[in-house]
Each structure stands twice: as structure tokens, then as C-alpha cells.
Design an enzyme around this catalytic site. Structure first.
Site, PDB file in Angstrom:
ATOM      1  CB  SER A  17      -0.941   0.003   1.209  1.00 13.37           C
ATOM      2  OG  SER A  17      -0.213  -0.086   2.401  1.00 13.37           O
ATOM      3  CE  LYS A  41      -2.751   0.356   5.370  1.00 14.68           C
ATOM      4  NZ  LYS A  41      -2.779   0.086   3.935  1.00 14.68           N
TER       5      LYS A  41
END
Length: 774
Positions: free
Chosen positions: A677, A720
């Protein structure tokens, strides 16, 4: 050799009987044909031919049903009995073979070739006769079926053929064997045949005698043991002594009967108990059997707690013990609701996945309390031996059941809440794969017949509510993960942590340290400061340790007499916890070129990640540092290739790779970093460095990028986002396809963040890059 003559006589078939020459015996005749044959013989010369049927069950025999060789006999006497049968006394004369049949008068009349034995003798015949008599004498001594007088009668016979026939008639032979002797016309061959038969019979009788003596000795020993054992029981009963094995066996018998085992398992237990009673106490096997029986009786087979199916009460308990965690609470309440409607539901298998310290274990304990079930916890961390799950075979020294069966014994009921803690920490080696053994435990279709190597009998786990906990789902094998319903616990927001500290952690620490609310008081701003400046985690373990440190120092102050009451505020918190360990918000203090903020997912929750890019004169060499994994290295290569192929669009010098060496670094080089990511984050930092444009310090981003610039979805968005919120980031750039995951983010966090959904890197650069460097 035998002498031969012809004669025509009536035929009398015999069933299960054979008559030798010179034999005199009574026969009972009942069949009509046989009676007619007898009457015909009495009218003529009293001669009749006797032969045996091959199958004694046939009532109306034909020519094929007789043996051709038989005995020509003379009817000595005939008597009609009241029941209609005729009893006759016959005397065997000579052997004979049927040469033709006649059935004109309703009974068989046969033409017979008659043979008489030769009376010539030689030394070989004498030797055979002596051997036969010697063997027969030994046989009589071994057998109780032949009297001693019989030998005296037989010993006077001088004709060798007659001797063989008479002795054969006293032996327990089958009809086929007797017929074989009858059909042997050669006298020497007949004598040898009878000698062999009687020799075999002798050996059989000797073996029977040995076996009989052995059985007798065994029975005598068993009777003696039984008598002594009964005496011992009587003595113990009189003395009231229950310490011996007798009292122990009685206690175990009672426990087996009261254990409520299934019938087949109870039968096994009683069988083992019978073995235990016979084995001496000094034998090693005695303790092995005893331990096995005690395990069987100590396991819960039928005992279960009744579920307290009160949803409101359960909800109150879950809310009392845990702040937040709405998804997990909702799943438990759903289970209770279905259970209340159906009254029969297989125990669900839940897996609480999340970073350490978020309350996975304590939540399982609260679920057990809300259901009114017993709770048992088994730690699987570091388990790498399959026998830890399935148990050891009883043949091994120190064998014992596996952790599952041990846990069920500890629970005491068949329907506990069973916590499998740290299921992701199991590993495999040469001793087996414990995660494969767990497949049977966690499969609702199989665990009703769970097999433990030590117990050996099947055990029903279908009523158990299994709850597993894990930090990292990626280390759990796919088949095992498929058996469980995954419920992710991402971590707590700052507001949730403050509430947990205030209402759960502090009261517990005050109690543990002998303090009260009147002696130690923390202001609201103190809780916020502890969360912001002294902890950086997804869970609350570190937070609890900080509160414990405050309690210890407060206890010292109060005990020393300096103060009677301690109050913690923002002003004096450093006196208790020292200098601040973290800076609130990890976002950069000002916009920078070549530095972008990425959002990462780790085993302890979410975190922010700085990506730095610097240029130096060179020839296009790409250097990657920061202990990056293979996936992140490939992301960097992809970003570099994308920038090179889109220099015109991005406003970058087309020959930059011939002028500069590019160094991409991720700080904290000792910490391994990997994942898919970071694609858009690396690209943003690289474009910023090459264009000289600043990256907005309040923007955090996450997303995977293709070589053509497409932004692909990622996982772990909730973790996150929480890390971005902790770091003071205001704007989060995320893939368009992750829009559905925004609802999982706590509302208090969503209100303070701005989400920008992107599908191409151009949109990322447009939002993240601001004015050029002067």
C-alpha cells in the site's frame, strides 16, 4: 489276497453307520423299503447286504447315493418294537462290491462280488499285528472311551484282516475314513492304515491331556486367587480398611457409574477397571490404567450449564466491561437471540483479530459471564507439537491428553466458552502440524466426534463456544482461517482510550495499589495527556502501565506523609511520568519537498510512515534503504518506471535519469517494512523531489499503484485512519474502491478527517503537491 464269489441278496442301506466283517451288532430299521428287504432276507437264507449312504439325510436313496463296497451279513435275530420299527441282530461275514442293482419288488436287490480275507500269514504280517496291538494298548490307556477288557478280547484274534477291522470299529473315525478302511482289500495295507490312524489319535489324545492338565492348573490357581481375594475383601471389610485396591476399585466403579458416560465409553472404562483390579499395584501398568480411568471419570460427559438467554442482561454486562467494540457485542447478542428462538444451536467459532491490548481476552471472559457459562482459556503461543492438541498415545511414558481435553476437564461442563488464545502463534516442525490438528476442533461438522490420542474414545465438542484470538491473520493457515468467523478489532480512538482509562483501568489500578478515589484523583486533561504524550499504541496496555506508575508514586507520597491526597493535572504530570515520550502528531511541522506521509498497517495496529526521496548528481542509479521488503522494493521500481514514462505529463526533465542518482529512504531503518500500500506515497515523494514541489504536511495517503498509474484498493483502512488521526493528519487520500470501508471508521474520527477518494495517481498529485520551492 482276497477270495472272490458272487451272490444275489437284498440291500439294506445304513445311515451314519458302517458294519465291518465279523462284527455283531443291533440295528433299528424303520424305512418301508428296508423292512421289505429284511423280510425277503428272512424268507430266503437270512443273508443281506449292508452298505452306507453317502448322505445320511436322504430318505429315498437311489443307486448313486450308496457306497458300492459294503458288508455281506447274516440276520441272526429280528424283533418288532411297539413304535413300529424293527430291531435286528446282524453278523458281518465278508466284504462285497455291488456289481448290479434290481428294484422290481419295491426294494433293492443286488448282485454282489463277495471277498473273503486270505488266511495265509508271514513274518511281516506278524510284525504289523504286534505293532497294531501295541499302539492299541497305548491308545486305550490314553482314551477313556475304550475299556481295558476290549484289549483282552482283541489280543486273542489271530486273523490279521479281522484284527484291523475290529480295532478300526473301536476308533472315533468319520464314516468316510471307516469306508476307506472297508474298501482296502489288501490286508497289509489295511493294517498299516489303521496303525497310522491310531498313532495320530494317540498324539491328539496326548495333546488333549496336556491341555487339560494346563487348564486344570490354571483353574486351580484362579480359584485360589479368587478365594484369597474374597478373604482379603472380608478382612478389609471387618477392619474398615479402604486403603487397599478393593476400596479403590469400589470408589472408581461408583465414579464411573455417576459420570454419565455414553454406554460404549462406560463399557470401556469398566473393562479397564477390571484389568486394573488384576494388575499388581507394583506394576507400572497399574498407574497407567489408573490415570486413564481417572481422566475418563473427570471429564464432563453430560453436565452443562443452562444458558441465561436474557439479551438485555448480556448487553449490560458487555457494555459494563468494554467501551466500544460494537461489532463484537452485536455478534454475541445475535447468537443469543438465535439461541433463544431455536434452543439448539451449534457453538459458533469466533476469531477476534486485532493488535495487542485491545481487550480480546477480557472480551471472551465477558461473553462467558453474559451467557452464564464456565470459562476456560488455553494459550497456543509457541505450540509446535501436534500431540499438544491431540494428546499422546498411552503407550508413551508420561502420556497425557491434549490441551483441548485438559481444558474441558478444567471447564467441568460440556458447553463452556473456550478461549484459544494466540492461535496465530502456533508453528509446525518435525513433530507435526498443530494447526492441522485444530481443523477438527474448529469444524462444527466434525468436532462432535473429536478424537484425542490418549482418551481414544470420541468426545463431543459441538456444544462448546470457541473464541480464538489472533494478532496477525496472515500467519494462520487458510483452511484453519476458513473454519472461523473473523471479527476484526482495529484499536481505540483517543476518546475511547480516555474513557477506558477513566472508567476501567484507573479503578482497577487504584484497587491493586490500595488507593481510593479520595486519595488519588486524575483530571480529564491528565488522561488526555497520558494518551497523547506517553503512549502510542492501538490497545491500552501501555496506558495501563502508565496509570500503574502514577499509582505507585502516589502511594509512596501518601505513605511517606508528604500529602494525604494526590491530584494529577497537565501541570504536574511530568513529575510522575517524566518527560513526554512522544510528540502529539507525527505530521511534519512544515511542508517539505520529497517527503510524503504514508499510512501503514502493522501487527500492533496502524502507523504513519515517512517516505523520503533525495537527488544527487549521477547516472540514474536507484538506491533503496530502510530495511524494505520485496513488495515495497517493487513498489519503488514501479514508481520510478511510471515517472520515467510520464515525464512530459508531470513536467519533469526527460533525461533526469541520466543526471541524477535517486535515493529512496524510509526512516527507522532497523524496523522491517513491507506491504503493497505504499505505491502512491513513494510516487508522490519521487515526483515532489523531481519537480521541486512541496508535499502538504497534513495529507496522509495509502494505496497500491499500477505501472499505468491506476490506484488499487488496500486493506486495514480503519487501523491506518486511526494512526493518521493520532498523528494530527487532517486529510487522508485513499483508493476509490475503499469507499465502502469508511463506515467502519469511528464517527468521532470521521468528523475530524477529510477523505479524498482517488482512482489515478494524477488525482493524488493534484491534492498532495502544493507550491514550488523557491
Amino acid at each position: 489276497m482276497a477270495n472272490q464269489t458272487k451272490r444275489t441278496v437284498p440291500l439294506l442301506p445304513l445311515r451314519g453307520l458302517l458294519v465291518y466283517p465279523t462284527m455283531v451288532l443291533h440295528l433299528d430299521v424303520g424305512r418301508e423299503r428296508s423292512v421289505q428287504a429284511l423280510e425277503k432276507a428272512m424268507m430266503d437264507d437270512h443273508m443281506i447286504f449292508l452298505t452306507t449312504q453317502k448322505d445320511s439325510d436322504i430318505d429315498e436313496p437311489t443307486q448313486d447315493d450308496f457306497y458300492e463296497m459294503g458288508t455281506l451279513t447274516k440276520v441272526k435275530q429280528m424283533l418288532k418294537l411297539p413304535n413300529g420299527t424293527i430291531r435286528v441282530l446282524v453278523e458281518g461275514l465278508n466284504r462285497g462290491t455291488i456289481s448290479s442293482y434290481s428294484n422290481d419288488q419295491g426294494f433293492y436287490e443286488v448282485e454282489v462280488d463277495e471277498y473273503s480275507d486270505s488266511e495265509q500269514k508271514d513274518s511281516e504280517l506278524d510284525a504289523l499285528m504286534r505293532t497294531l496291538l501295541n499302539y492299541f494298548e497305548q491308545y486305550i490307556k490314553l482314551s477313556k472311551k475304550v475299556s481295558a477288557e476290549t484289549y483282552s478280547t482283541v489280543a486273542d484274534i489271530e486273523e490279521p484282516g479281522r484284527l484291523a477291522d475290529i480295532i478300526a470299529s473301536h476308533l472315533p473315525l468319520k464314516i468316510k475314513e471307516k469306508q476307506h478302511i472297508l474298501e482296502t482289500q489288501d490286508i497289509k495295507e489295511r493294517l498299516q492304515m489303521v496303525i497310522e490312524i491310531i498313532n495320530n489319535e494317540k498324539e491328539v489324545l496326548s495333546l488333549e491331556k496336556k491341555i487339560g492338565q494346563r487348564v486344570k492348573r490354571s483353574m486351580e490357581r484362579t480359584q485360589k486367587e479368587y478365594y484369597l481375594r474374597e478373604q482379603m475383601k472380608a478382612i478389609q471389610k471387618e477392619l474398615g480398611d479402604k486403603e487397599g485396591k478393593t476400596g479403590e476399585v469400589e470408589d472408581l466403579t461408583m465414579k464411573i457409574e455417576e459420570a454419565g458416560m455414553p454406554e460404549d465409553i462406560e463399557a470401556t472404562a469398566l473393562k479397564e477397571l477390571a484389568r486394573y483390579e488384576k494388575v499388581p499395584s507394583s506394576s507400572a501398568e497399574s498407574s497407567v490404567i489408573r490415570n486413564y480411568i481417572e481422566w475418563l471419570v473427570s471429564l464432563p460427559w453430560t453436565k452443562e450449564t443452562e444458558d441465561q438467554l436474557d439479551i438485555n442482561r448480556s448487553e449490560m454486562i458487555l457494555d459494563r466491561d468494554h467501551y466500544g467494540l460494537e461489532k463484537v457485542k452485536e455478534r454475541v447478542l445475535e447468537y443469543l437471540a438465535v439461541q433463544q428462538l431455536t434452543r439448539s444451536l451449534k457453538g459458533p467459532i469466533l476469531c477476534l483479530a486485532g493488535p495487542p491490548g485491545v481487550g480480546k481476552t477480557s472480551l471472551a471472559r465477558s461473553v462467558a459471564e453474559s451467557l452464564g457459562r464456565n470459562f476456560v482459556r488455553v494459550s497456543l503461543g509457541g505450540v509446535r507439537d501436534e500431540s499438544e492438541i491431540r494428546g499422546h498415545r498411552r503407550t508413551y511414558v508420561g502420556a497425557m491428553p491434549g490441551r483441548i481435553i485438559r481444558g474441558m476437564k478444567k471447564a467441568g461442563t460440556v458447553n463452556p466458552v473456550f478461549l484459544l488464545d494466540e492461535i496465530d502463534k502456533m508453528s509446525s516442525d518435525f513433530r507435526g502440524d498443530p494447526s492441522s490438528a485444530m481443523l477438527e476442533v474448529l469444524d462444527p461438522e466434525q468436532n462432535s466426534n473429536f478424537s484425542d490420542h490418549y482418551i481414544e474414545e470420541t468426545y463431543d465438542l459441538s456444544k462448546v463456544m470457541f473464541i480464538a484470538t489472533a494478532n496477525d491473520l496472515s500467519t494462520i493457515p487458510g483452511p484453519l482461517r476458513d473454519r472461523m468467523e473473523i471479527i476484526t478489532i482495529a484499536g481505540y480512538t483517543e476518546i475511547e482510550k480516555v474513557n477506558i482509562a477513566k472508567h476501567h483501568l484507573l479503578p482497577k489500578q487504584l484497587s491493586d495499589h490500595g488507593l481510593t478515589k479520595s486519595k488519588l484523583q486524575l483530571k480529564d486533561e491528565a488522561f488526555v495527556d497520558i494518551v497523547r504524550y506517553y503512549t502510542r499504541e492501538a490497545g491500552v496496555r501501555s496506558l495501563e502501565r502508565q496509570l500503574a506508575a502514577i499509582c505507585r508514586k502516589a502511594a509512596k507520597i501518601i505513605v511517606s506523609g508528604s500529602k494525604k491526597r494526590v491530584t494529577i493535572t497537565s501541570r504536574n504530570i511530568e513529575e510522575f511520568l517524566g518527560k513526554k515520550k512522544f510528540r502529539y502528531g507525527q505530521a511534519e511541522l512544515e511542508n517539505q519537498v520529497g517527503v510524503s506521509t504514508g499510512l501503514a498497517y502493522t501487527s500492533v495496529g496502524g502507523d504513519t510512515l515517512q517516505i523520503e526521496v533525495s537527488l544527487a548528481p549521477g547516472k540514474g542509479k536507484l538506491v533503496l534503504t530502510g530495511k524494505l521488503g520485496d513488495v515495497m522494493k517493487e513498489s519503488a521500481q514501479t514508481a520510478f518506471s511510471f515517472v520515467r514514462s510520464n515525464t512530459k505529463t508531470l513536467g519533469i526533465d526527460e533525461k533526469f535519469h541520466e543526471k541524477y542518482d535517486i535515493h529512496i529512504h524510509v526512516p527507522e531503518g532497523a524496523v522491517p517494512k513491507d506491504g503493497p500500500s505504499a505505491g502512491i506515497t513513494i510516487t508522490t515523494a519521487l515526483v515532489s523531489a523531481l519537480t521541486g514541489k512541496y508535499v502538504d504536511r497534513e495529507v496522509g495517503m495509502t494505496g497500491e499503484m499500477t505501472l499505468r498509474g491506476r490506484v488499487l484498493p488496500i486493506g486495514g483502512l480503519k487501523e491506518k485512519t486511526l494512526s493518521a488521526h493520532r498523528a494530527g493528519i487532517k486529510t487522508v487520500i485513499l483508493p476509490k474502491d475503499n469507499e465502502k470501508d469508511i463506515d467502519d471508521i469511528p464517527e468521532s474520527v470521521r468528523e475530524e478527517l477529510t477523505f479524498i477518494l482517488v482512482s489515478h495517481i494524477d488525482q493524488v498529485l493534484e491534492k498532495a503537491l502544493v507550491g514550488e520551492k523557491k
